[in-house]
Structure formats: structure tokens, C-alpha cells
Design an enzyme around this catalytic site. Structure first.
Site, PDB file in Angstrom:
ATOM      1  N   ASP A 150      -6.785  -2.215  -7.535  1.00 37.78           N
ATOM      2  CA  ASP A 150      -7.388  -2.737  -6.308  1.00 37.78           C
ATOM      3  C   ASP A 150      -7.813  -4.175  -6.566  1.00 37.78           C
ATOM      4  OD1 ASP A 150      -8.357  -1.802  -3.493  1.00 37.78           O
ATOM      5  OD2 ASP A 150      -9.947  -3.080  -4.267  1.00 37.78           O
ATOM      6  N   TYR A 182     -15.683 -10.359   0.353  1.00 36.81           N
ATOM      7  CA  TYR A 182     -16.358  -9.108  -0.021  1.00 36.81           C
ATOM      8  C   TYR A 182     -17.671  -9.383  -0.756  1.00 36.81           C
ATOM      9  CZ  TYR A 182     -12.316  -6.398   1.425  1.00 36.81           C
ATOM     10  OH  TYR A 182     -11.343  -5.821   2.167  1.00 36.81           O
ATOM     11  N   ARG A 193      -2.832   6.346  -0.370  1.00 37.51           N
ATOM     12  CA  ARG A 193      -2.888   6.407   1.090  1.00 37.51           C
ATOM     13  C   ARG A 193      -2.174   7.601   1.703  1.00 37.51           C
ATOM     14  NH1 ARG A 193      -3.842   1.196   4.560  1.00 37.51           N
ATOM     15  NH2 ARG A 193      -5.823   0.722   3.621  1.00 37.51           N
ATOM     16  N   ARG A 246       0.821  -1.214   0.000  1.00 36.37           N
ATOM     17  CA  ARG A 246       0.000   0.000   0.000  1.00 36.37           C
ATOM     18  C   ARG A 246       0.859   1.270   0.000  1.00 36.37           C
ATOM     19  NH1 ARG A 246      -5.240   0.010   0.880  1.00 36.37           N
ATOM     20  NH2 ARG A 246      -6.243  -1.994   1.079  1.00 36.37           N
TER      21      ARG A 246
HETATM   22  O1  1CP Z   1       0.298   0.275  -2.877  1.00 31.96           O
HETATM   23  C1  1CP Z   1      -0.875   0.411  -3.214  1.00 31.96           C
HETATM   24  O2  1CP Z   1      -1.681   1.153  -2.637  1.00 31.96           O
HETATM   25  C2  1CP Z   1      -1.260  -0.362  -4.427  1.00 31.96           C
HETATM   26  C3  1CP Z   1      -2.646  -0.399  -4.711  1.00 31.96           C
HETATM   27  C4  1CP Z   1      -3.583  -1.193  -3.827  1.00 31.96           C
HETATM   28  C5  1CP Z   1      -3.496  -2.522  -3.412  1.00 31.96           C
HETATM   29  C6  1CP Z   1      -2.316  -3.474  -3.541  1.00 31.96           C
HETATM   30  C7  1CP Z   1      -4.836  -0.704  -3.419  1.00 31.96           C
HETATM   31  C8  1CP Z   1      -5.324   0.663  -3.655  1.00 31.96           C
HETATM   32  N1  1CP Z   1      -5.532  -1.724  -2.853  1.00 31.96           N
HETATM   33  C9  1CP Z   1      -4.741  -2.841  -2.825  1.00 31.96           C
HETATM   34  C10 1CP Z   1      -5.069  -4.180  -2.337  1.00 31.96           C
HETATM   35  C11 1CP Z   1      -6.257  -4.378  -1.502  1.00 31.96           C
HETATM   36  N2  1CP Z   1      -7.472  -3.763  -1.566  1.00 31.96           N
HETATM   37  C12 1CP Z   1      -6.329  -5.357  -0.496  1.00 31.96           C
HETATM   38  C13 1CP Z   1      -5.223  -6.317  -0.185  1.00 31.96           C
HETATM   39  C14 1CP Z   1      -4.127  -5.646   0.581  1.00 31.96           C
HETATM   40  C15 1CP Z   1      -4.402  -5.345   2.009  1.00 31.96           C
HETATM   41  O3  1CP Z   1      -4.769  -6.273   2.745  1.00 31.96           O
HETATM   42  O4  1CP Z   1      -4.204  -4.193   2.399  1.00 31.96           O
HETATM   43  C16 1CP Z   1      -7.597  -5.292   0.087  1.00 31.96           C
HETATM   44  C17 1CP Z   1      -8.124  -6.145   1.210  1.00 31.96           C
HETATM   45  C18 1CP Z   1      -8.320  -4.294  -0.595  1.00 31.96           C
HETATM   46  C19 1CP Z   1      -9.715  -3.895  -0.368  1.00 31.96           C
HETATM   47  C20 1CP Z   1      -9.784  -2.455  -0.071  1.00 31.96           C
HETATM   48  N3  1CP Z   1      -9.747  -1.467  -1.026  1.00 31.96           N
HETATM   49  C21 1CP Z   1      -9.846  -1.829   1.196  1.00 31.96           C
HETATM   50  C22 1CP Z   1      -9.873  -2.558   2.533  1.00 31.96           C
HETATM   51  C23 1CP Z   1     -11.241  -2.546   3.131  1.00 31.96           C
HETATM   52  C24 1CP Z   1     -11.389  -3.532   4.270  1.00 31.96           C
HETATM   53  O5  1CP Z   1     -12.045  -4.569   4.049  1.00 31.96           O
HETATM   54  O6  1CP Z   1     -10.827  -3.286   5.351  1.00 31.96           O
HETATM   55  C25 1CP Z   1      -9.864  -0.448   0.977  1.00 31.96           C
HETATM   56  C26 1CP Z   1      -9.946   0.647   1.991  1.00 31.96           C
HETATM   57  C27 1CP Z   1      -9.790  -0.244  -0.432  1.00 31.96           C
HETATM   58  C28 1CP Z   1      -9.710   1.052  -1.167  1.00 31.96           C
HETATM   59  C29 1CP Z   1      -8.361   1.370  -1.678  1.00 31.96           C
HETATM   60  N4  1CP Z   1      -7.580   0.532  -2.442  1.00 31.96           N
HETATM   61  C30 1CP Z   1      -6.405   1.169  -2.786  1.00 31.96           C
HETATM   62  C31 1CP Z   1      -6.459   2.482  -2.238  1.00 31.96           C
HETATM   63  C32 1CP Z   1      -5.408   3.534  -2.419  1.00 31.96           C
HETATM   64  C33 1CP Z   1      -7.679   2.589  -1.544  1.00 31.96           C
HETATM   65  C34 1CP Z   1      -8.206   3.802  -0.816  1.00 31.96           C
HETATM   66  C35 1CP Z   1      -9.116   4.491  -1.737  1.00 31.96           C
HETATM   67  C36 1CP Z   1      -9.258   5.942  -1.437  1.00 31.96           C
HETATM   68  O7  1CP Z   1      -8.260   6.669  -1.548  1.00 31.96           O
HETATM   69  O8  1CP Z   1     -10.394   6.311  -1.148  1.00 31.96           O
END
Ligand code: 1CP
Length: 365
Positions: free
Chosen positions: A93, A168, A48, A44
């Protein structure tokens, strides 16, 4: 940019543009070797915590950004430019392939993925659309742009593992206890296995597009697998992750397999077909190495495992943790890719991440 004239003849996929980066520290370590310096990247890292990310994303919905090649490429590059990490991870994502297939899914700010019509019956599973590789053209296009821009820095592609995606879809959104998911496994096993099979196919297509476009490694995120006992993991999740990882066994690039709270599953996750096992902060890397080696009969590279919350402590405390983890990674015997034990927390100070990269780079691989 070249334009392709419209044609009725099917056009074969272009040959992969994968670069020869075998000496890149990240790839040396991921392939089980000892590079001169310890390689580091952060799960991530894109998005973020970065102000330049927030600015770029201000008026664009998450899935819209994931569908726009120039945005994907720019956000992927931001942490590479700022921190000098040893690998980039594609900005996307885990729900992007579901969205691309036409399933109603949104990413809600502050919540995460939300599914319009949760999948709970056999009829729901049978209605699931197939994912066509052409629906992922923006992802392939972004990877092409990144290969030009990244120079010697490897690019990691990724996907969510079938179990984490299923959670999900079945729950309808983020879940603490995964209760409907676990109920489906036991109460409707035929629905569960059909769903997992469909998700394995979608995941393979998502990764295939990335591998064909030239990514240098792939990571399978089974973020929520740690909610399962080992017996349930082996019965309900492992076969599908093994199918996904097995599809890329001969791709010639390292496959990273990661989950959170998976200390009891490390051996099983290695058995599923990982070249690199991701470890969270709960199990020291030398112990993780022993668990993996017992399961697969030889060392595997490990990735991890600084607690992301430690980055909020003072620098002396962080440094002590980094040195401990580097020593345990060396003791584990396979390669070691330094990383956090889970993703960067959104309120992390980006300057601490940049300093951490410098600190890790002073250590031998
Ligand atoms: O480095 C990076 O940020 C690369 C991009 C990336 C990756 C690898 C994003 C962008 N998401 C992910 C993977 C991801 N997404 C996972 C697996 C990794 C982990 O466990 O952290 C999971 C579970 C998700 C699902 C997801 N998408 C969540 C988690 C929700 C929960 O169930 O707790 C969230 C908050 C997102 C949104 C998201 N994905 C990525 C970003 C930058 C964001 C935030 C979106 C925003 O800015 O509003």
C-alpha cells in the site's frame, strides 16, 4: 533458503535479480513499442474483488499482511493465476513506507489509511522519522519469492507520490476536498516544502528497495493530484514527483505516472519524468497522447483507460468500450498498456475481469 551468519561487516546489497523480459508484451508497450497482442493489467487487481483474497486476509490486518512476505507473494500471484493478466503488481500500500518508518498509521477496513498524529506544523515535520531500507526487508523478500514464481510475467513495483501521501498525513485520513493540505501549501509554504521533501526521500527509498530487489517497472500513484490546478500542481507537487522519478531515470525500467482526474495535468505529469502516462476515463487516449506530446515534444506510452464502473454493464457495452479504447490507444502513437482508468471496484465480478483479459488479448498491440 540460505541463512546469513551474523556479522559486523556491512553486507553490500545483492545484485539485482531482475529477469530479462524485454519481449513481454507489457514491457514492449511500456517502452513505446507495439507488441503482437495488447497487454492488460488492472490497477488494484490484487485484493479487493477476489474471494481467495478475502479468505486469506480474513484474520490479518492490512499492514500486517503487507509485512509478511508469504502473504505479499500469494496475494500478488492471485490475479495473475486467475485472470492471466500481463503484469503483476506488488501487493502493498502507499502508506507502507510511512508505517515502516515508524509513523503511526493504520489501514481501517472500509475507510483507508488513518494517521494517528496528523502532520500540521514544522515541529511535526521535523519529528518525522527517516525510512531505513532495512525496515522494508519483508517487501524485498517477497519480491525475491515472486521472481521465482512469476515466470515470464513482469512485476510492477509502486509508491504513492509525495502529494498524495501528504494529503493523508496532513488531513489525518482520506479526504474529499484536501482542505487542510491546500491551506498548508499557501499559509505555511516552508512547512509544505519541508514535508514534501521528506516524503520524496521516503518514496525514493521505498522504490529503491523494490528496484534493487528486481521489479520490472515502477508506478508512481499520484491519485489525488487531480484536485490541484495545473499552476498549483507545478508549484507544489511536480518538483517532488520529478525528484522521485528522476532518481530512477537510469534504472533501465519503465516508470508509469498515474493520477485520477488529471486530464489538465497530463502534460505536466509527463514532464515530471514518465515513460508511461496513466490516463483515467475522462480523456480519450488519442487526446491524452496529443496533450502529452505537446508537453514533452514526442510520444509517450499511455496506460488506461476503461471506466471501472463500465464493468457493471452488459458484455456488449463493455466490448464496445474496449474496442474504442484500443483504437484510440493505437491512434495515440506511443505504446498502449490496457488498464482501467482507476482501481478495480471491490464489488466487481471477477469473472468479468477474466473475460475482459481474453477480449483485450484478441486485439493487436
Ligand atoms: O492491486 C493491488 O491491490 C495492489 C495493492 C495496492 C495498491 C497499488 C493496494 C492494496 N493499495 C494500493 C495503492 C493505493 N492505496 C492508492 C493508490 C491507488 C489508487 O488510487 O487506488 C491509494 C490512494 C491508497 C490508499 C488506500 N489504501 C485506500 C484509499 C482510501 C481513500 O483515500 O479513498 C484504501 C481503501 C486502502 C486500503 C487498501 N490498500 C490495498 C487494499 C487491498 C486495501 C483494502 C484493504 C482491505 O482489504 O481492508
Amino acid at each position: 533458503m540460505t541463512t546469513t551468519p551474523a556479522t559486523a561487516v556491512p553486507v553490500p546489497a545483492p545484485p539485482s535479480r531482475r529477469r530479462d523480459l524485454r519481449d513481454a508484451p507489457f514491457l514492449v508497450a511500456a517502452n513505446g513499442g507495439r507488441p503482437e497482442r495488447l497487454p492488460v493489467w488492472f490497477m488494484r487487481q490484487a485484493g479487493r474483488s477476489l474471494p481467495e483474497y478475502r479468505e486469506l486476509r480474513a484474520d490479518t490486518a492490512m499492514l500486517q499482511a503487507c509485512d509478511t512476505p508469504s502473504m505479499i507473494a500469494e496475494i500478488t500471484m492471485q490475479p495473475v493465476r486467475r485472470h492471466g493478466v500481463d503484469a503483476a503488481i506488488l501487493f502493498s500500500d502507499i502508506v507502507v513506507p510511512l508505517h515502516a518508518a515508524g509513523m503511526g498509521v493504520e489501514i481501517v477496513r472500509g475507510t483507508g489509511p488513518v494517521v494517528e498524529k496528523p502532520v500540521r506544523t514544522m515541529a511535526d515535520v521535523e519529528r518525522m522519522p527517516q525510512l531505513l531500507p532495512t525496515a522494508l526487508r519483508p517487501v524485498a523478500e517477497a519480491i525475491g519469492m515472486l521472481l521465482d514464481e512469476l515466470g515470464e510475467t513482469p512485476l510492477i513495483g509502486f509508491a504513492g507520490a509525495p502529494f498524495t501521501l501528504a494529503s493523508y498525513l496532513v488531513e489525518g485520513g482520506p479526504s474529499r476536498n484536501h482542505e487542510r493540505t491546500k491551506a498548508m501549501m499557501r499559509a505555511q509554504p516552508e512547512v509544505w516544502h519541508r514535508l514534501m521533501s521528506a516524503l520524496a526521500d521516503i518514496t525514493i527509498t521505498f522504490l529503491r528497495v523494490q528496484v534493487d530487489a528486481g521489479v520490472d517497472a515502477i508506478q508512481l500513484f499520484d491519485s489525488w493530484a487531480g484536485a490541484l490546478s495545473e499552476a498549483d500542481y507545478r508549484r507544489y507537487a511536480l518538483p517532488y514527483s520529478a525528484r522521485v522519478l528522476g532518481a530512477f531515470e537510469d534504472a533501465g525500467i519503465p516508470r508509469i505516472h498515474f493520477g485520477v482526474g488529471t486530464g489538465e495535468l497530463l502534460g505536466a505529469m509527463a514532464e515530471a519524468g514518465a515513460d508511461v502516462v496513466g490516463v483515467d476515463w475522462r480523456v480519450p487516449l488519442d487526446e491524452a497522447g496529443r496533450r502529452v506530446e505537446r508537453a514533452v515534444g514526442g510520444p509517450r506510452a499511455l496506460q488506461g483507460n476503461l471506466d471501472p464502473a463500465v464493468l457493471f454493464a452488459d458484455r456488449d457495452s463493455i466490448e464496445a468500450e474496449v474496442r474504442r479504447i484500443a483504437a484510440e490507444g493505437r491512434a495515440a502513437g506511443g505504446g498502449h498498456v490496457f488498464n482501467l482508468g482507476h482501481g478495480v471496484l471491490p464489488s466487481t465480478d471477477p469473472d468479468v475481469l477474466s473475460w475482459l483479459v481474453e477480449l483485450v488479448h484478441e486485439l493487436p498491440g
